[in-house]
Motif scaffolding. Structure first.
Motif, PDB file in Angstrom:
ATOM      1  N   PHE A   4       3.452 -20.624  41.098  1.00 56.50           N
ATOM      2  CA  PHE A   4       3.637 -22.082  41.163  1.00 56.50           C
ATOM      3  C   PHE A   4       5.099 -22.412  40.869  1.00 56.50           C
ATOM      4  CE2 PHE A   4       3.642 -26.206  38.812  1.00 56.50           C
ATOM      5  CZ  PHE A   4       3.356 -27.011  39.903  1.00 56.50           C
ATOM      6  N   LEU A   5       5.692 -23.247  41.729  1.00 51.91           N
ATOM      7  CA  LEU A   5       7.083 -23.665  41.523  1.00 51.91           C
ATOM      8  C   LEU A   5       7.088 -24.780  40.478  1.00 51.91           C
ATOM      9  CD1 LEU A   5      10.077 -23.667  42.153  1.00 51.91           C
ATOM     10  CD2 LEU A   5       9.600 -24.912  44.269  1.00 51.91           C
TER      11      LEU A   5
ATOM     12  N   SER B   7       3.162 -25.360  45.293  1.00 49.12           N
ATOM     13  CA  SER B   7       4.251 -26.264  44.909  1.00 49.12           C
ATOM     14  C   SER B   7       3.787 -27.710  45.034  1.00 49.12           C
ATOM     15  CB  SER B   7       5.435 -26.020  45.865  1.00 49.12           C
ATOM     16  OG  SER B   7       6.359 -27.067  45.786  1.00 49.12           O
TER      17      SER B   7
ATOM     18  N   ALA C 288      12.469 -19.235  45.126  1.00 49.69           N
ATOM     19  CA  ALA C 288      11.149 -19.687  45.595  1.00 49.69           C
ATOM     20  C   ALA C 288      10.920 -19.166  47.009  1.00 49.69           C
ATOM     21  CB  ALA C 288      11.079 -21.210  45.568  1.00 49.69           C
TER      22      ALA C 288
ATOM     23  N   ASN D 117       2.813 -28.258  33.337  1.00 48.15           N
ATOM     24  CA  ASN D 117       3.147 -26.911  33.798  1.00 48.15           C
ATOM     25  C   ASN D 117       2.861 -25.886  32.706  1.00 48.15           C
ATOM     26  OD1 ASN D 117       3.957 -28.185  36.114  1.00 48.15           O
ATOM     27  ND2 ASN D 117       6.158 -27.952  35.757  1.00 48.15           N
TER      28      ASN D 117
ATOM     29  N   MET E  53       8.694 -30.628  47.117  1.00 50.61           N
ATOM     30  CA  MET E  53       9.657 -29.523  47.093  1.00 50.61           C
ATOM     31  C   MET E  53       9.697 -28.770  48.425  1.00 50.61           C
ATOM     32  SD  MET E  53      11.003 -29.755  44.156  1.00 50.61           S
ATOM     33  CE  MET E  53      12.024 -28.279  44.054  1.00 50.61           C
TER      34      MET E  53
END
Ligand code: SF4
Lengths: 360, 85
Positions: free
Chosen positions: A135-136, A88, A75, A147, A92
């Motif tokens: 996107f994490l 994110s 990331a 997600n 995070m």
């Protein structure tokens, strides 16, 4: 607030606590798997309401804590690229990688943005066609469907500058790993209610039978948690072991079939490395090849990135219930919420953070 | 992150069948939530929302039942105590 206040009512909590006391005759060790439950237990000091015979152990159910170090590093590598907008969930941002964290990367002038929903990240991609928006995508079964939906939505809208760095973990394989380990101390489980809103609870039935362990689907408010513990102690004291749904207002046996369908459209089951614990077979989800143009691992050629975890942090032992946070030599000294050495100190769902905030 | 919160559906927008959303009130704060996984959801329902999507409709009957059971034990105990006195 309706469906919240009545589950925080102290009189109701005391009544359930009384019931628990009245039936407990032996020592029992129960694990709550979910970090949200750990947080409630510490915040409302629920251990104080329980008889001394009952020990609560805090499980590995915090996605912030178990996301493998190599994913966090990846990331960071992506977020530092000039043509990237990195998005994110807020919790995070402070997770320490091998070298830095997202907040520092943001402070250095890189475009790092907090989103509330993965669909917000898709919108950012649509509004910034000249940038790669990543996107994490971390989380348990609760978060994985949303997600996945972001990938399907990007595809539907023909947005080709959106991708996810995916690292999803699944709860039942972790329960297998804990109950099957030779050091296991856990006699009963409170299963994570919100994971079950998606997945239902059929997959827990064979686990409960195989290890002869009660598994109680449990919610997150103080009344929910004590009701879960009561149901668990009832079974343990009667020498019974089955799956019981103590969170009926939210959870159906089959879960949410539409959410599951979305999730398995985009992801497939894979082995997964858990931070502090190591690899657990079939305990993760990865992006299917069919959606590889949305897979940041592939886009940025990071599939083979590997890194050794440093040994200072004993989070693995904490998350398996073998040690409590204050048994870590760094707890409250070198390791603080402002300066976390390990992930469980970062998020308020992490056991170390919850202990530090509520039990100093 | 796993935080999921109950809110009440105020209105539903199904103009785009691929992305059905609702205005949901969380104790007064209004947010736009995706509800496409709850085709049976209607205005007035309470839902559980997580990262912008609704995962389940709260079953009001079960919700009442859980609180009732918690409180009943006390009364039962009292009755038992009265009898033994
Ligand atoms: S106190 Fe810090 S270093 Fe110790 S286990 Fe917790 S997160 Fe790791």
């Amino acid at each position: 607030m309706k469906f919240v206040d009545e589950y925080r009512n102290i009189e109701t909590v005391k009544k359930i606590a009384k019931q628990i006391k009245s039936i407990t005759t032996k020592k029992w060790t129960i694990m709550e798997i979910c970090g949200g439950q750990t947080h409630s237990i510490m915040k409302y000091n629920l251990q104080e309401f329980l008889p001394d015979e009952i020990t609560l152990v805090h499980g590995p159910g915090c996605p912030v804590c178990v996301t493998a170090l190599d994913v966090i590093d990846k990331a960071h590598l992506i977020a530092k690229k000039e043509d990237v907008i990195f998005t994110s969930f807020g919790d995070m941002l402070r997770v320490p990688g091998s070298f830095t964290d997202l907040l520092k990367i943001k402070a250095e002038g890189n475009d790092v943005r907090i989103v509330y929903s993965p669909l917000d990240a898709v919108n950012i991609a649509e509004q910034n066609p000249e940038k790669k928006v990543v996107f994490l995508a971390v989380g348990f079964e609760t978060t994985a469907p949303a997600n996945a939906m972001s990938v399907l939505e990007a595809k539907r809208r023909s947005i080709n500058n959106y991708s996810i760095l995916s690292s999803h973990v699944l709860v039942p394989p972790a329960m297998h790993a804990i109950l099957g380990s030779e050091n296991n101390l856990i006699q009963g489980f409170l299963a994570a209610g919100h994971v079950c809103t998606v997945m239902g609870y059929e997959e827990y039935i064979p686990i409960s039978q195989q290890y002869n362990s009660p598994i109680i689907i449990t919610g997150f408010e103080p009344v929910d948690i004590l009701q879960g513990i009561l149901a668990c102690i009832k079974q343990l004291e009667n020498n019974e072991a089955f799956v019981h749904n103590s969170y009926k207002r939210m959870v159906k046996k089959e879960g949410n079939i539409h959410a599951k369908k979305t999730m398995f459209e985009v992801f497939e089951i894979s082995n997964k490395n858990w931070r502090g614990i190591g690899e657990i077979p079939n305990s993760g989800l990865k992006v299917k090849n069919k959606y590889k143009e949305f897979d940041a691992d592939k886009i940025f050629s990071l599939e083979d990135y590997k890194i050794e975890e440093p040994k200072v942090c004993i989070s693995g032992e904490i998350m398996q219930g073998l040690k409590k946070p204050f048994e870590c030599p760094a707890f409250g000294k070198e390791c603080l919420p402002e300066n976390p050495l390990g992930a469980p100190m970062v998020s308020n769902e992490g056991a170390c953070n919850a202990y530090f905030r509520y039990k100093k | 992150m796993c935080l999921a919160v109950p809110g009440k559906i105020i209105s539903i927008n199904s103009e785009n069948p691929n992305l059905i959303t609702a205005k949901v009130s969380f104790g007064g704060a209004i947010k736009e939530i995706n509800i496409q996984w709850l085709p049976e959801a209607k205005v007035g329902d309470y839902i559980l929302a997580h990262v912008g999507t609704a995962l389940s409709i709260i079953n009001e009957k079960e919700a009442k039942e859980a609180i009732k059971t918690a409180n009943e034990f006390e009364e039962m105990q009292k009755k038992l105590d009265d009898k033994t006195l």
